[in-house]
Design a protein around this motif. Structure first.
Motif, PDB file in Angstrom:
ATOM      1  N   LYS A 138      36.942  35.504  47.723  1.00  0.00           N
ATOM      2  CA  LYS A 138      38.320  36.024  47.889  1.00  0.00           C
ATOM      3  C   LYS A 138      39.233  36.298  46.957  1.00  0.00           C
ATOM      4  O   LYS A 138      39.689  37.602  46.780  1.00  0.00           O
ATOM      5  N   GLN A 139      39.201  35.507  45.628  1.00  0.00           N
ATOM      6  CA  GLN A 139      40.146  35.968  44.584  1.00  0.00           C
ATOM      7  C   GLN A 139      39.687  37.286  43.834  1.00  0.00           C
ATOM      8  O   GLN A 139      40.392  37.941  43.242  1.00  0.00           O
ATOM      9  N   SER A 140      37.976  37.234  43.719  1.00  0.00           N
ATOM     10  CA  SER A 140      37.685  38.343  42.809  1.00  0.00           C
ATOM     11  C   SER A 140      37.742  39.672  43.734  1.00  0.00           C
ATOM     12  O   SER A 140      38.190  40.715  43.108  1.00  0.00           O
ATOM     13  N   ALA A 141      37.917  39.592  45.111  1.00  0.00           N
ATOM     14  CA  ALA A 141      38.083  40.748  45.874  1.00  0.00           C
ATOM     15  C   ALA A 141      39.553  41.179  45.750  1.00  0.00           C
ATOM     16  O   ALA A 141      39.855  42.349  45.569  1.00  0.00           O
ATOM     17  N   ILE A 142      40.399  40.236  45.614  1.00  0.00           N
ATOM     18  CA  ILE A 142      41.780  40.719  45.462  1.00  0.00           C
ATOM     19  C   ILE A 142      42.043  41.294  43.922  1.00  0.00           C
ATOM     20  O   ILE A 142      42.779  42.325  43.752  1.00  0.00           O
ATOM     21  N   ASN A 143      41.212  40.650  42.840  1.00  0.00           N
ATOM     22  CA  ASN A 143      41.349  41.226  41.620  1.00  0.00           C
ATOM     23  C   ASN A 143      40.921  42.532  41.467  1.00  0.00           C
ATOM     24  O   ASN A 143      41.666  43.482  40.803  1.00  0.00           O
ATOM     25  N   ARG A 144      39.684  42.802  42.288  1.00  0.00           N
ATOM     26  CA  ARG A 144      39.469  44.235  42.129  1.00  0.00           C
ATOM     27  C   ARG A 144      40.251  45.138  42.906  1.00  0.00           C
ATOM     28  O   ARG A 144      40.199  46.217  42.386  1.00  0.00           O
ATOM     29  N   ALA A 145      40.508  44.569  44.140  1.00  0.00           N
ATOM     30  CA  ALA A 145      41.589  45.445  44.726  1.00  0.00           C
ATOM     31  C   ALA A 145      42.921  45.781  43.876  1.00  0.00           C
ATOM     32  O   ALA A 145      43.412  47.008  43.692  1.00  0.00           O
ATOM     33  N   ASP A 146      43.638  45.064  43.122  1.00  0.00           N
ATOM     34  CA  ASP A 146      44.510  45.059  42.381  1.00  0.00           C
ATOM     35  C   ASP A 146      44.233  46.134  41.062  1.00  0.00           C
ATOM     36  O   ASP A 146      45.000  47.032  40.843  1.00  0.00           O
ATOM     37  N   ASN A 147      43.194  45.819  40.597  1.00  0.00           N
ATOM     38  CA  ASN A 147      42.582  46.627  39.364  1.00  0.00           C
ATOM     39  C   ASN A 147      42.482  48.112  39.860  1.00  0.00           C
ATOM     40  O   ASN A 147      43.095  49.140  39.297  1.00  0.00           O
ATOM     41  N   LEU A 148      41.852  48.628  40.779  1.00  0.00           N
ATOM     42  CA  LEU A 148      41.787  49.900  41.607  1.00  0.00           C
ATOM     43  C   LEU A 148      43.156  50.498  41.945  1.00  0.00           C
ATOM     44  O   LEU A 148      43.379  51.533  41.418  1.00  0.00           O
ATOM     45  N   LEU A 149      44.039  49.519  42.532  1.00  0.00           N
ATOM     46  CA  LEU A 149      45.248  50.405  42.562  1.00  0.00           C
ATOM     47  C   LEU A 149      46.143  50.436  41.371  1.00  0.00           C
ATOM     48  O   LEU A 149      46.736  51.652  41.387  1.00  0.00           O
TER      49      LEU A 149
END
Length: 303
Positions: free
Chosen positions: A103-114
């Motif tokens: 979950k946390q890695s998924a959120i981090n990846r999403a935020d980085n791309l955004l």
């Protein structure tokens, strides 16, 4: 390497793809271009396992593509398929988690791309509230959020302004630099010319040309030369074997054998200053028009 080998596909009695073969090399960006109904989208859907070919095979590094392989693919369809009423950060994180990311890695990846796509401040906005261009950015991010091992993108630059195109190009190039095969289609030939390492041209369900970008330029530019001098160049027309393609005062583009080109250059030097003399390379648009024959679409498709 992603390889399509003699892929054929028909819908009822309509042949959509006919013995389609080409490679998408690791670490290289392969542009896939053709007119509407040429067969690009059908070929991409076959790569993804959405459609099955009537004959032929698709392999990855020499082995048939398995379900496990497909789970590591990134795919961006031309049709937007995201949830319009879902917040974009949650949507991207959800897609990442479907690929087994915590979950946390998924959120981090999403935020980085955004952040990379200039949408960090809008991470909690619903997709439907974004402009079409920003929705396209999110669609690209959705294909990248799980860091795929193969990337297939259908019209990723559609609806993007020049700045957004540069942002997307930079991110896609970084993924190719990881050593993954990247295949993308686009009608924006100037972008394809700037971005791709290799190029595949399809028309009427058949591959008309497939080579590196520079290889195609060399192959289709032929014996054409560009020269700019300090004087009028109209005299070039009087040299036997010269075909003048463009003439504008002190600049000329002409065709001829290498021997004829050397004769033109030697004559130009005796007449004054020669500012430039180079083989003339055709643009991708010119090559595309030269290669693609006028055929009736065999399938109504988006690309």
């Amino acid at each position: 390497m992603l390889t399509l080998h003699q892929i054929s596909k028909s819908f009822r009695d309509r042949a959509v793809l006919q013995d389609v073969s080409f490679n998408v090399a690791r670490g290289r960006l392969t542009g896939f271009v053709g007119g509407n109904g040429a067969g690009k989208t059908t070929a991409m859907r076959i790569i993804l396992g959405v459609l099955q070919p009537n004959s032929g095979s698709v392999t990855l590094d020499g082995h048939p593509i398995t379900g496990a392989d497909l789970r590591s693919f990134g795919y961006m369809p031309e049709e937007r398929g995201l949830y319009p009423k879902m917040e974009i950060v949650d949507q991207l994180a959800y897609l990442a988690r479907l690929h087994g990311i915590d979950k946390q890695s998924a959120i981090n990846r999403a935020d980085n791309l955004l952040e990379r796509f200039g949408l960090g401040e809008r991470r909690r906005d619903k997709l439907e509230s974004l402009s079409l261009g920003n929705q396209q950015r999110v669609q690209v991010a959705a294909a990248l959020v799980h860091e795929p091992d193969v990337l297939v993108m259908d019209e990723p630059f559609s609806g993007l302004d020049p700045l957004a195109v540069d942002e997307v190009v930079a991110v896609i190039s970084e993924h190719a630099a990881r050593g993954i095969p990247v295949l993308f289609s686009s009608h924006q030939l100037d972008v394809v010319e700037r971005l791709c390492d290799d190029l595949v041209i399809i028309s009427g369900g058949q591959i008309r040309a497939a080579d590196s970008r520079d290889g195609l330029r060399a192959r289709f530019s032929g014996s054409q030369y560009s020269m700019r001098t300090g004087t009028d160049t109209g005299w070039v027309r009087d040299i036997p074997g010269v075909v003048v393609d463009e003439l504008a005062g002190d600049s000329i583009v002409f065709s001829g054998t290498p021997e004829v080109a050397q004769q033109v250059l030697a004559s130009a030097v005796t007449r004054g200053v020669v500012h430039s003399f180079t083989p003339a390379q055709r643009s991708l648009g010119e090559i595309f028009r030269n290669v693609v024959v006028d055929v009736s679409p065999s399938e109504t498709e988006a690309a």
